[in-house]
Design a protein around this motif. Structure first.
Motif, PDB file in Angstrom:
ATOM      1  N   VAL A 121       0.837  -1.201   0.000  1.00 34.19           N
ATOM      2  CA  VAL A 121       0.000   0.000   0.000  1.00 34.19           C
ATOM      3  C   VAL A 121       0.874   1.254   0.000  1.00 34.19           C
ATOM      4  N   ALA A 122       1.894   1.265   0.852  1.00 36.22           N
ATOM      5  CA  ALA A 122       2.775   2.434   0.932  1.00 36.22           C
ATOM      6  C   ALA A 122       3.485   2.690  -0.397  1.00 36.22           C
ATOM      7  N   PHE A 123       3.938   1.611  -1.041  1.00 34.52           N
ATOM      8  CA  PHE A 123       4.624   1.784  -2.322  1.00 34.52           C
ATOM      9  C   PHE A 123       3.661   2.286  -3.385  1.00 34.52           C
ATOM     10  N   ARG A 124       2.479   1.687  -3.478  1.00 33.28           N
ATOM     11  CA  ARG A 124       1.510   2.104  -4.498  1.00 33.28           C
ATOM     12  C   ARG A 124       1.027   3.528  -4.267  1.00 33.28           C
ATOM     13  N   ASP A 125       0.956   3.951  -3.018  1.00 28.56           N
ATOM     14  CA  ASP A 125       0.540   5.329  -2.732  1.00 28.56           C
ATOM     15  C   ASP A 125       1.544   6.347  -3.258  1.00 28.56           C
ATOM     16  N   ARG A 126       2.806   5.947  -3.348  1.00 24.29           N
ATOM     17  CA  ARG A 126       3.853   6.876  -3.779  1.00 24.29           C
ATOM     18  C   ARG A 126       4.186   6.754  -5.260  1.00 24.29           C
ATOM     19  N   HIS A 127       3.932   5.583  -5.841  1.00 29.27           N
ATOM     20  CA  HIS A 127       4.436   5.325  -7.191  1.00 29.27           C
ATOM     21  C   HIS A 127       3.376   4.669  -8.072  1.00 29.27           C
ATOM     22  N   ASP A 128       3.396   5.059  -9.342  1.00 25.49           N
ATOM     23  CA  ASP A 128       2.484   4.457 -10.303  1.00 25.49           C
ATOM     24  C   ASP A 128       3.210   3.574 -11.303  1.00 25.49           C
ATOM     25  N   ARG A 129       4.497   3.282 -11.017  1.00 22.31           N
ATOM     26  CA  ARG A 129       5.221   2.360 -11.887  1.00 22.31           C
ATOM     27  C   ARG A 129       6.185   1.517 -11.072  1.00 22.31           C
ATOM     28  N   LEU A 130       6.456   0.309 -11.593  1.00 23.79           N
ATOM     29  CA  LEU A 130       7.441  -0.598 -11.015  1.00 23.79           C
ATOM     30  C   LEU A 130       7.991  -1.446 -12.142  1.00 23.79           C
ATOM     31  N   ASP A 131       9.264  -1.251 -12.432  1.00 23.61           N
ATOM     32  CA  ASP A 131       9.887  -1.948 -13.557  1.00 23.61           C
ATOM     33  C   ASP A 131      10.570  -3.240 -13.144  1.00 23.61           C
TER      34      ASP A 131
END
Length: 295
Positions: free
Chosen positions: A80-90
């Motif tokens: 949740v914390a990561f998705r709240d800050r970022h809209d991409r993950l490579d």
């Protein structure tokens, strides 16, 4: 040696990124221009690594997430914390792991080795899979071990309650990593997201054995300083992980077991499709998600 392909503009999330192979992988991806999110349990050590990344990362950034992979709630909070800050993950590198000399259970009532080494990356990948697909091409790299060859998936005793043996529990979890990777690759075909299972070799200098017996910790400490032909230092162990995460040669490789920088043959048990599919369904039930992801 790992390639020096550029990763400018890419975002990588590395679990167990505050020490050992995870730290080396984080530094290497940052050197190639990626922005790096590292996950660990030790805030002081994590901040030190994040500063080290920032100092060498050009236009990229580094950030730290604190999470305990023995807790399903903590894994969910991390996602949740990561998705709240970022809209991409490579790039997602599932590196965090443990070895337990004595049997213990997590607060969720799951045997700790299986929970940390298999169920946590299984759940984290599920929670981030939509972001990975939206960012495609993207990669999921899961760190396993040559010891997966000794492992067996015992569905009647996944928690190793009968005659617990730390090495057997660890080997089972590492076989689960390979089976998970193969099933994930099948489910993600056509999305642009690849999945590989990586064996870094025998790296006694990592911290994953902090829960091992005193005897084994002393033995591994000795192995880490002696020039033995069957051991690798942390930098050497990270090379294959870095290749799978960053090299153009692995851009289309999926569902494979990678060792010493090349595609290798996993054990026969890692190729049992019935076990692979059943493990997926059982794992989904244990972490409380639908087995139908990703659709």
């Amino acid at each position: 040696m790992p390639s020096n392909s550029k990763l400018d503009g890419q975002v990588a999330l590395i679990t167990g990124g505050t020490s050992g192979i995870g730290r080396e992988t984080a530094l290497a991806l940052a050197d190639r221009g990626a922005s790096v999110a590292i996950v660990g349990r030790n805030r002081k050590r994590g901040r030190r690594v994040a500063r080290e990344i920032d100092a060498r990362n050009g236009d990229g950034w580094a950030e730290l997430y604190i999470a305990d992979f023995a807790s399903r709630k903590s894994v969910r909070n991390l996602a949740v914390a990561f998705r709240d800050r970022h809209d991409r993950l490579d790039v997602l590198v599932n590196n965090a792991g443990t070895f337990r000399h004595r049997r213990s259970e997590t607060g969720d009532g799951i045997e700790a080795t299986f929970a940390v080494n298999h169920l946590a990356p299984f759940l984290l990948t599920h929670l981030l899979v939509d972001t990975l697909v939206e960012s495609a091409p993207a990669r999921v790299v899961t760190v396993t071990s040559e010891l997966h060859e000794r492992g067996a998936i015992d569905f009647s005793d996944l928690g190793c309650e009968r005659d617990y043996d730390g090495m057997e529990a660890y080997s089972q979890s590492k076989l689960a990593n390979v089976l998970f990777t193969r099933e994930l690759a099948e489910r993600l075909r056509g999305t642009g997201v690849t999945a590989t299972a990586v064996n870094p070799g025998f790296v006694p200098g990592t911290g994953f054995t902090r829960e091992a017996s005193i005897r084994n910790r002393l033995l591994l400490g000795l192995f880490s300083v002696l020039p033995l032909p069957f051991t690798k230092n942390v930098e050497e162990g990270a090379e294959t992980v870095i290749e799978a995460a960053a090299s153009p040669e692995f851009s289309d490789v999926t569902g494979e077991y990678v060792s010493d920088g090349v595609i290798a043959e996993a054990s026969d048990k890692a190729h049992d499709d019935d076990v692979r599919r059943r493990l997926w369904d059982v794992s989904a039930g244990l972490v409380g998600i639908s087995p139908d992801y990703p659709r």
